[in-house]
Design a protein around this motif. Structure first.
Motif, PDB file in Angstrom:
ATOM      1  N   GLY A 370       0.803  -1.210   0.000  1.00 17.81           N
ATOM      2  CA  GLY A 370       0.000   0.000   0.000  1.00 17.81           C
ATOM      3  C   GLY A 370       0.844   1.271   0.000  1.00 17.81           C
ATOM      4  N   ILE A 371       2.008   1.213  -0.682  1.00 17.44           N
ATOM      5  CA  ILE A 371       2.890   2.366  -0.738  1.00 17.44           C
ATOM      6  C   ILE A 371       2.264   3.450  -1.608  1.00 17.44           C
ATOM      7  CG2 ILE A 371       5.202   3.191  -1.330  1.00 17.44           C
ATOM      8  CD1 ILE A 371       5.274   1.128   0.882  1.00 17.44           C
ATOM      9  N   PRO A 372       2.096   4.659  -1.109  1.00 19.43           N
ATOM     10  CA  PRO A 372       1.529   5.750  -1.928  1.00 19.43           C
ATOM     11  C   PRO A 372       2.483   6.141  -3.048  1.00 19.43           C
ATOM     12  CG  PRO A 372       1.487   6.301   0.423  1.00 19.43           C
ATOM     13  CD  PRO A 372       2.366   5.113   0.265  1.00 19.43           C
ATOM     14  N   ASP A 373       1.943   6.712  -4.101  1.00 15.41           N
ATOM     15  CA  ASP A 373       2.787   7.236  -5.177  1.00 15.41           C
ATOM     16  C   ASP A 373       3.525   8.466  -4.692  1.00 15.41           C
ATOM     17  OD1 ASP A 373       1.888   5.290  -6.939  1.00 15.41           O
ATOM     18  OD2 ASP A 373       0.191   6.531  -7.623  1.00 15.41           O
ATOM     19  N   GLU A 374       4.721   8.669  -5.216  1.00 16.49           N
ATOM     20  CA  GLU A 374       5.500   9.859  -4.840  1.00 16.49           C
ATOM     21  C   GLU A 374       4.859  11.112  -5.430  1.00 16.49           C
ATOM     22  OE1 GLU A 374       9.612   9.522  -5.811  1.00 16.49           O
ATOM     23  OE2 GLU A 374       9.972   7.815  -4.475  1.00 16.49           O
TER      24      GLU A 374
END
Length: 374
Positions: A370-374
């Protein structure tokens, strides 16, 4: 005595019958009894030799059990000496990612576990001058014992500790004078750390968390910078700093820039996407803790297990490999010898140049975590 009796009986009967096979048939019960007794004695001896290698489950993560192979059936751990022998300077000069052995919450077992970690191949050690959660003195004992056993020097290791403010200390066991000025508290803490760790210098000194005001944070930092000027400390860092603006302000005002940011790697902070990018852009080492415990659900998913198996990893070493592939430095606080072996094997693979994941696989892990986009 029982074995001698059997030999005597067999010898006397052999002279009468001349048939060894017949003697064995006639004395089968006696033979079985002797073998059982001897075998039992052997097992007792080996059990006693193996007691010192029996380690509790991995208390640092709470999610790894047994041998780490997935069976969870192992009851003993085996140390594999010489699995990875690179020194800290050679690891750092290679530019390859690595793991740091974390020493929080290990209490009276700290010396034994640190010694085992160094013997297994860990060369970077993290601790803190905070008796509430760390036994810094036993870290010094542990690495010294292992170094003597392996014939390595202090310079082959990297020791990192932290200054912890009064707010993070147990008021009954503060390692410095509570009534001293902030700057003197920092100096007293460093002096205590050098004594505890049995060293004349630190490879890295970290502020355990920002102070309650920016002004106090910079007071601590200026004192830190003085330690670098004096040759007592080689690099500086900060921990538990999740506000990008706060960290960037410290960076901008620092004469000696932070070399380390050590944070919990979890969803609540958005996985430090902005901070991690800043670290990459400014050559700052991002160290992660709670890397496994905070991501249990993701690591239990079938896709992660399948990918791990295809790479010769466990879900936990896959998570470490993911962080290291991103250029980060996970803290590894395992208390299980088999897990130490697994983790050191992974570090060795990466140190030797193996690319564990391709871009698609990294993107897959990003999505599962669930890593957010940069």
């Amino acid at each position: 005595a029982l074995f001698s009796k059997m030999v005597q009986v067999l010898a006397s009967k052999k002279s009468k019958s001349g048939s060894i096979l017949k003697l064995m048939e006639q004395n089968l019960l006696l033979i079985v009894t002797v073998v059982g007794v001897v075998g039992g004695f052997y097992l007792v001896l080996n059990a006693s030799r193996g007691e010192s290698q029996t380690i509790a489950p991995d208390s640092s993560t709470g999610i790894r059990s047994g041998s780490g192979s997935g069976s969870g059936s192992s009851t003993k751990d085996t140390m594999r000496l010489g699995l990875f022998t690179a020194s800290a300077p050679s690891i750092l000069s290679s530019g390859r990612p690595y793991l740091i052995y974390g020493t929080a919450w290990k209490e009276d077992e700290t010396a034994r576990l640190v010694s085992q970690a160094v013997k297994a191949g860990f060369r970077m050690i993290d601790t803190a001058c905070q008796p509430k959660h760390y036994r810094e003195d036993l870290v010094g004992e542990g690495w010294s014992e292992a170094a003597a056993a392996l014939g390595i020097k202090r310079e082959d290791l990297s020791l990192q500790t932290k200054f912890t403010s009064l707010n993070g200390q147990d008021r009954n066991s503060v390692p410095y004078n509570k009534r001293s000025s902030l700057e003197d508290q920092v100096k007293q803490s460093l002096s205590k750390s050098l004594t505890n760790l049995r060293t004349t210098y630190l490879d890295s000194l970290v502020l355990h968390s920002p102070m309650s005001t920016h002004a106090d944070t910079m007071k601590v930092w200026r004192t830190f910078e003085g330690f670098v000027d004096e040759g007592k400390v080689r690099a500086l860092g900060i921990s538990n700093c999740y506000d990008p603006k706060k960290f960037m302000k410290i960076y901008d005002e620092a004469r000696i820039k932070p070399n380390v940011l050590q944070n919990r790697f979890y969803a609540e902070s958005g996985f430090d996407v902005e901070l991690r990018k800043f670290c990459r852009d400014h050559d700052i080492k991002y160290q992660s803790f709670w890397t496994l415990s905070a991501n249990r659900k993701a690591l239990a998913k079938p896709q992660i297990k399948e990918l791990a198996q295809s790479k010769g990893l466990t879900p936990q070493t896959l998570m470490y490999a993911y962080m290291m592939t991103n250029g980060h430095t996970p803290l590894d606080g395992t208390t299980n010898m088999n897990h130490m072996n697994e983790d050191i094997t992974l570090m060795k693979r990466i140190f030797e140049g193996e690319q564990i994941f391709d871009d698609k696989e990294m993107a897959l892990i990003d999505r599962i975590l669930g890593i957010p986009d940069e």
